[in-house]
Design a protein around this motif. Structure first.
Motif, PDB file in Angstrom:
ATOM      1  N   UNK A   7      -5.572  -8.168   1.631  1.00  0.00           N
ATOM      2  CA  UNK A   7      -4.191  -8.180   2.154  1.00  0.00           C
ATOM      3  C   UNK A   7      -3.511  -6.831   1.907  1.00  0.00           C
ATOM      4  N   UNK A   8      -3.809  -6.257   0.749  1.00  0.00           N
ATOM      5  CA  UNK A   8      -3.207  -4.961   0.386  1.00  0.00           C
ATOM      6  C   UNK A   8      -3.608  -3.893   1.409  1.00  0.00           C
ATOM      7  N   UNK A  50      -2.339   0.716  -7.235  1.00  0.00           N
ATOM      8  CA  UNK A  50      -2.762  -0.393  -6.367  1.00  0.00           C
ATOM      9  C   UNK A  50      -2.703  -1.720  -7.116  1.00  0.00           C
ATOM     10  N   UNK A  51      -3.252  -1.728  -8.344  1.00  0.00           N
ATOM     11  CA  UNK A  51      -3.302  -2.969  -9.132  1.00  0.00           C
ATOM     12  C   UNK A  51      -1.883  -3.499  -9.384  1.00  0.00           C
ATOM     13  N   UNK A  52      -0.973  -2.596  -9.750  1.00  0.00           N
ATOM     14  CA  UNK A  52       0.397  -3.036 -10.048  1.00  0.00           C
ATOM     15  C   UNK A  52       1.088  -3.534  -8.778  1.00  0.00           C
ATOM     16  N   UNK A  90       0.843  -1.208   0.000  1.00  0.00           N
ATOM     17  CA  UNK A  90       0.000   0.000   0.000  1.00  0.00           C
ATOM     18  C   UNK A  90       0.879   1.260   0.000  1.00  0.00           C
ATOM     19  N   UNK A  91       1.899   1.267   0.856  1.00  0.00           N
ATOM     20  CA  UNK A  91       2.789   2.444   0.915  1.00  0.00           C
ATOM     21  C   UNK A  91       3.528   2.638  -0.414  1.00  0.00           C
ATOM     22  N   UNK A  92       3.993   1.516  -0.990  1.00  0.00           N
ATOM     23  CA  UNK A  92       4.724   1.614  -2.262  1.00  0.00           C
ATOM     24  C   UNK A  92       3.810   2.183  -3.343  1.00  0.00           C
ATOM     25  N   UNK A  93       2.547   1.723  -3.335  1.00  0.00           N
ATOM     26  CA  UNK A  93       1.604   2.199  -4.353  1.00  0.00           C
ATOM     27  C   UNK A  93       1.327   3.682  -4.182  1.00  0.00           C
ATOM     28  N   UNK A  94       1.130   4.116  -2.932  1.00  0.00           N
ATOM     29  CA  UNK A  94       0.831   5.540  -2.705  1.00  0.00           C
ATOM     30  C   UNK A  94       2.005   6.412  -3.130  1.00  0.00           C
ATOM     31  N   UNK A 103       9.733  -6.394  -9.041  1.00  0.00           N
ATOM     32  CA  UNK A 103       8.662  -6.562 -10.041  1.00  0.00           C
ATOM     33  C   UNK A 103       7.865  -5.265 -10.157  1.00  0.00           C
ATOM     34  N   UNK A 104       7.536  -4.678  -9.013  1.00  0.00           N
ATOM     35  CA  UNK A 104       6.730  -3.449  -9.007  1.00  0.00           C
ATOM     36  C   UNK A 104       7.452  -2.338  -9.768  1.00  0.00           C
TER      37      UNK A 104
END
Ligand SMILES: C[S@@+](CC[C@H](N)C(=O)[O-])C[C@H]1O[C@@H](n2cnc3c(N)ncnc32)[C@H](O)[C@@H]1O
Length: 282
Positions: free
Chosen positions: A48-49, A35-37, A12-16, A62-63
């Protein structure tokens, strides 16, 4: 903490943190995309996310790879290597159109026709095989034969793999439109329908990444639709031909249908857009 003693970020933090990069690159719905990635890279569910599942080192790599590609506007389905269609997941990738939810209607039309007695269903221009495979998988064994064509060898390969994945029986044929197929009670087709001159102005996910062969409908968008209609009217003589069309095209396509002596019915999709033209010859 990870092995180096540094705090490990959650997915979640990485996505934000990545969201502004995607927004700056013009990616629509940047928050959802991030979020999807992140979820796909971490291999975790939405629950879980949002519960703060960590992104381990492999997941982070990967992200970051996904982000680089998405910033170049590669479709997220190509990054994940798959897309949902009806109740199944289909492999997709460069060289194959990403199946769209509005196309799911073609499967319902095929199912209704088989319930009404059709014994052979032909899908022309199958791409990933999403329509033909869904139809074959949703029918009971022996209900009908499903045949599908495409002019792209890559599409046929991917479609065959998707049929195996879902244990669906479909006969795939590399062919120009209906090609050598001699008989079909029902024909379903989401043919390329974008006028050639309009492709470059589409969103980059489509114009830069999806195969031109899957998009280009010639000068007015109707080159392949005209040819298939003609073949159906003069040779194949199916009970029904269902054609997916683009926004605003249904009245033109209905006229082309009438010109072959058939009746035309227009069906709307879940966005109330005229999406399918059904041709039936008396
Ligand atoms: C708009 S895509 C649809 C793919 C798939 N049916 C779907 O709905 O996701 C059109 C497909 O038609 C194929 N195609 C283009 N020209 C064709 C032709 N002359 N004969 C057969 N297939 C063709 C393309 O390769 C592409 O897979």
């Amino acid at each position: 903490m990870n092995g180096d003693g540094a705090e490990r970020q959650s997915a979640w933090q990485a996505a934000r943190a990545a969201e502004p990069l995607l927004a700056e690159a013009g990616v629509p719905e940047a928050r959802f995309e991030a979020e999807y990635l992140a979820r796909t890279a971490a291999g975790i569910s939405r629950a879980q996310y949002f519960a703060g599942a960590p992104l381990d080192d492999d997941g982070r790599q990967r992200f970051e790879g996904f982000l680089e590609r998405r910033i170049r506007r590669e479709p997220s389905a190509y990054l994940a290597g798959e897309r949902e269609f009806r109740t199944r997941t289909f492999a997709v990738g460069p060289g194959v159109l990403v199946p769209r939810p509005e196309t799911e209607m073609l499967v319902d039309i095929g199912l209704d026709a088989v319930r009404g007695g059709a014994r052979t269903v032909l899908e022309v221009g199958t791409g990933s095989g999403a329509v033909a495979v869904s139809l074959a998988a949703e029918l009971s064994p022996g209900d009908a034969r499903v045949v599908a064509t495409d002019l792209s060898a890559r599409a046929i390969l991917v479609a065959r793999a998707n049929a195996r994945r879902h244990a669906a029986r479909v006969d795939f044929v590399l062919a120009d439109l209906a090609g050598p197929i001699g008989r079909a009670d029902v024909v379903l087709a989401n043919l390329p329908y974008i006028p050639s001159g309009e492709i470059d102005a589409l969103e980059p996910e489509v114009s830069r990444w999806e195969p031109r062969l899957a998009l280009d409908g010639g000068d007015d968008g109707y080159a392949l639709i005209r040819r298939l209609l003609q073949d159906c009217a003069t040779r194949l003589r199916p009970r029904l031909l269902a054609l997916e069309v683009g926004f605003g095209q249904a009245p033109d396509v209905a006229k082309l249908v009438h010109a072959t002596g058939a009746n035309a019915e227009v069906l709307v999709d879940f966005n109330a857009i005229e999406r399918i033209v059904v041709a039936q010859w008396p």
